[in-house]
Write a protein that holds these residues in place. Structure first.
Motif, mmCIF file in Angstrom:
data_model
loop_
_atom_site.group_PDB
_atom_site.id
_atom_site.type_symbol
_atom_site.label_atom_id
_atom_site.label_comp_id
_atom_site.label_asym_id
_atom_site.label_seq_id
_atom_site.Cartn_x
_atom_site.Cartn_y
_atom_site.Cartn_z
ATOM 1 N N SER A 171 0.045 -11.789 16.230
ATOM 2 C CA SER A 171 0.914 -12.217 15.644
ATOM 3 C C SER A 171 0.098 -11.829 13.743
ATOM 4 C CB SER A 171 1.541 -13.530 14.929
ATOM 5 O OG SER A 171 1.925 -14.544 13.718
ATOM 6 N N ILE A 172 -1.488 -11.659 14.040
ATOM 7 C CA ILE A 172 -1.573 -11.238 12.272
ATOM 8 C C ILE A 172 -1.749 -9.674 12.694
ATOM 9 C CG2 ILE A 172 -3.683 -11.052 11.842
ATOM 10 C CD1 ILE A 172 -4.651 -13.684 12.836
ATOM 11 N N VAL A 173 -1.530 -8.819 13.508
ATOM 12 C CA VAL A 173 -1.908 -7.604 13.524
ATOM 13 C C VAL A 173 -0.218 -6.892 13.221
ATOM 14 C CG1 VAL A 173 -1.924 -5.829 15.176
ATOM 15 C CG2 VAL A 173 -3.694 -7.040 15.402
ATOM 16 N N LEU A 174 1.005 -8.121 13.493
ATOM 17 C CA LEU A 174 1.656 -7.805 12.986
ATOM 18 C C LEU A 174 1.907 -8.020 11.012
ATOM 19 C CD1 LEU A 174 4.337 -8.984 15.507
ATOM 20 C CD2 LEU A 174 3.501 -6.318 14.485
ATOM 21 N N CYS A 175 1.879 -9.030 10.513
ATOM 22 C CA CYS A 175 1.533 -8.931 9.729
ATOM 23 C C CYS A 175 0.708 -8.208 8.756
ATOM 24 C CB CYS A 175 1.562 -10.642 9.118
ATOM 25 S SG CYS A 175 2.512 -11.959 9.467
ATOM 26 N N LEU A 176 -0.607 -7.712 9.158
ATOM 27 C CA LEU A 176 -1.471 -7.098 8.648
ATOM 28 C C LEU A 176 -0.474 -5.303 8.345
ATOM 29 C CD1 LEU A 176 -4.259 -8.003 10.238
ATOM 30 C CD2 LEU A 176 -3.785 -8.417 7.767
ATOM 31 N N LEU A 177 -0.055 -5.527 9.738
ATOM 32 C CA LEU A 177 0.871 -4.019 9.365
ATOM 33 C C LEU A 177 1.831 -4.174 8.236
ATOM 34 C CD1 LEU A 177 1.304 -1.417 10.738
ATOM 35 C CD2 LEU A 177 3.108 -2.243 11.802
ATOM 36 N N GLY A 178 2.434 -4.882 8.529
ATOM 37 C CA GLY A 178 3.604 -5.295 6.744
ATOM 38 C C GLY A 178 2.823 -5.311 5.816
ATOM 39 N N GLY A 179 1.689 -6.030 5.812
ATOM 40 C CA GLY A 179 0.822 -5.789 4.276
ATOM 41 C C GLY A 179 0.264 -4.761 3.915
ATOM 42 N N LEU A 180 -0.367 -3.549 5.005
ATOM 43 C CA LEU A 180 -0.828 -2.404 4.554
ATOM 44 C C LEU A 180 0.671 -1.488 4.390
ATOM 45 C CD1 LEU A 180 -3.215 -2.087 7.711
ATOM 46 C CD2 LEU A 180 -3.882 -2.547 5.720
ATOM 47 N N ILE A 181 1.521 -2.062 5.029
ATOM 48 C CA ILE A 181 2.602 -0.715 4.568
ATOM 49 C C ILE A 181 2.930 -1.042 2.568
ATOM 50 C CG2 ILE A 181 4.892 -0.448 4.671
ATOM 51 C CD1 ILE A 181 4.868 -0.832 7.669
ATOM 52 N N GLY A 182 3.172 -1.895 2.860
ATOM 53 C CA GLY A 182 3.093 -3.082 1.446
ATOM 54 C C GLY A 182 2.544 -2.388 0.242
ATOM 55 N N LEU A 183 1.021 -2.196 0.534
ATOM 56 C CA LEU A 183 -0.300 -1.897 0.217
ATOM 57 C C LEU A 183 0.391 -0.266 0.010
ATOM 58 C CD1 LEU A 183 -3.173 -3.767 1.039
ATOM 59 C CD2 LEU A 183 -1.688 -4.103 -1.702
ATOM 60 N N LEU A 184 0.725 0.411 0.629
ATOM 61 C CA LEU A 184 0.195 2.090 0.498
ATOM 62 C C LEU A 184 2.113 1.480 -0.297
ATOM 63 C CD1 LEU A 184 0.199 3.133 4.385
ATOM 64 C CD2 LEU A 184 -1.445 3.571 2.441
ATOM 65 N N LEU A 185 2.480 1.219 0.083
ATOM 66 C CA LEU A 185 3.992 1.805 -0.983
ATOM 67 C C LEU A 185 3.564 1.374 -2.788
ATOM 68 C CD1 LEU A 185 6.997 0.007 0.618
ATOM 69 C CD2 LEU A 185 6.687 2.483 0.855
ATOM 70 N N VAL A 186 2.752 0.507 -2.922
ATOM 71 C CA VAL A 186 2.006 0.795 -4.386
ATOM 72 C C VAL A 186 1.085 1.083 -4.272
ATOM 73 C CG1 VAL A 186 1.225 -0.941 -5.816
ATOM 74 C CG2 VAL A 186 2.481 -1.957 -3.784
ATOM 75 N N TYR A 187 0.506 1.747 -3.906
ATOM 76 C CA TYR A 187 -0.699 2.737 -3.953
ATOM 77 C C TYR A 187 0.114 4.038 -4.119
ATOM 78 C CZ TYR A 187 -4.397 6.704 -3.369
ATOM 79 O OH TYR A 187 -5.096 7.299 -3.202
#
Length: 415
Positions: A344-360
């Motif tokens: 579950s944590i890995v899946l959420c971190l994946l979603g969070g990293l995608i969000g951070l990449l979009l901001v970047y």
């Protein structure tokens, strides 16, 4: 070693779930991605605005007081009719403050003339900002020179026909050439360029020297009435080092009341403005924007959290038979719990990293379109990763707990 093996296995399970159910997983991750993107984008935007505001404030001077007719910040019941009747800052006020003040390091009397056309031979620049100031302008404002110098004290006192011009003015009037020593036509008079300001660019408050033409006040005094209200006369006072700006403001208030012969109890007919007035007012606005962004992002993350929890419940159901086999072979409850929790944590971190990449990537787009450097600092990145981690734990703990409590015999029988 056990934890690393467990983490690797859980990561492989998460990857397998993503690979086998791409659409379902991506739709569930979308909520987390949008939530993290919204929160970090809003916080980064506020940090960018605050950073630009601080840069503008630094130009104005953190320990400077502006004596003017109008206050910079008003309220809903702004009594504009009172301020309309006030006198503008006069040269007499300036001269008396210069003579009496004990806390001032520097004082300057400044005016701003309507935009004019500047000429040099066949080259012209429209919309140049014409300003005039007394000799201490270089002490009450913060600026640098690309070439040349500021006015000398003698040039200021005698009203010599000299000028400092902005970087854009110099680029347009003297393309590829040196502006120093050249004579340009300003307000119908020829003045000699003695300094060119460094490139500053636009800022949040619209303060920039790039299109400015600065003249000595006494030179302008020979051409126009520098005390006329349409030129927005202002007295700028920078306090001495080590003296709190509150003390400087208090002294100035007393001196101005004395200079203008105001009786005790009579209302001030001037405003003492400080840069902190702007920062405090905008900080309140930034706080509201931060809260709004956190609420919108929070709802998105909440939806994403439910989506991740749903995936985990489905994953537990699909792998009930495997869980039974693992437990029959001696797997402990905490092993099963951690297996699903880490997934579950890995899946959420994946979603969070995608969000951070979009901001970047968004920061590059904003830089290219608006020429604004977006601030994406470490604390916002940590916030995004930390929020993803928290949502992963909350979304996965209940499904992981149910998986760990399954009876191995009943689980093996499940098809």
């Amino acid at each position: 070693m056990l934890f690393l093996k467990l983490f690797r296995e859980s990561f492989l399970f998460a990857y397998d779930a993503l690979r086998q159910n791409k659409l379902r997983t991506m739709l569930s991750l979308l909520g987390v991605t949008i939530g993290i993107f919204t929160i970090i984008a809003v916080f980064s935007a506020v940090d960018t605005l605050r950073n630009n505001l601080q840069n503008s404030v630094n130009k104005l001077g953190n320990n400077s007081v502006y004596i003017e007719k109008w206050p910079w910040v008003g309220s809903n019941d702004f009594p504009w009719w009172k301020y309309l009747q006030r006198p503008v800052s006069k040269l007499r006020d300036f001269n008396e403050l210069t003579r009496r003040s004990q806390t001032a390091e520097a004082l300057s009397y400044e005016i701003s003339i309507d935009n004019r056309t500047i000429k040099y031979k066949s080259n012209t620049v429209d919309g140049a900002q014409i300003d005039a100031s007394s000799k201490d302008h270089d002490k009450t404002w913060n600026f640098d020179f690309a070439s040349g110098r500021y006015f000398t004290e003698m040039e200021s006192k005698t009203g010599a026909p000299v000028t400092n011009i902005g970087y854009d003015i110099a680029e347009n009037l003297f393309p590829g050439g040196d502006a120093i020593g050249k004579q340009i036509k300003v307000m119908g008079r020829y003045v000699t360029v003695v300094g060119v300001f460094s490139k500053q660019g636009k800022d949040m408050l619209g303060i920039s020297t790039d299109k400015e033409v600065l003249l000595p006040l006494n030179f302008a005094h020979n051409l126009i009435d520098v005390q006329n209200e349409k030129y927005r006369p202002s007295i700028i006072v920078r306090g001495k080092a080590g003296i709190p700006v509150d003390d400087v403001e208090s002294e100035l208030q007393g001196l101005m009341r004395s200079i203008r012969s105001l009786r005790p109890g009579q209302e001030d007919n001037f405003s003492l403005n400080r840069t902190t007035m702007l920062t405090n007012a905008l900080d309140s606005l930034f706080g509201v924007i931060n809260i709004a962004g956190a609420i919108i992002g929070g709802f998105s993350i909440l939806v994403g959290g439910f989506g991740i929890a749903n995936i985990m419940f489905v994953s537990v159901k699909e792998r009930t038979n495997i869980i039974g086999i693992q437990k029959s072979l001696g797997a402990k409850n905490y092993f099963i719990l951690l297996q699903f929790l880490i997934e579950s944590i890995v899946l959420c971190l994946l979603g969070g990293l995608i969000g951070l990449l979009l901001v970047y990537f968004l920061t590059f787009g904003v830089k290219a379109v608006f020429d604004v450097q977006v601030v994406l600092d470490l604390k916002n990145i940590i916030l995004g990763i930390g929020t993803s981690l928290t949502i992963g734990v909350i979304s996965g703990i209940i499904p992981a707990y149910f998986a760990s409590r399954l009876d191995p015999v009943e689980a093996i029988r499940t098809n």
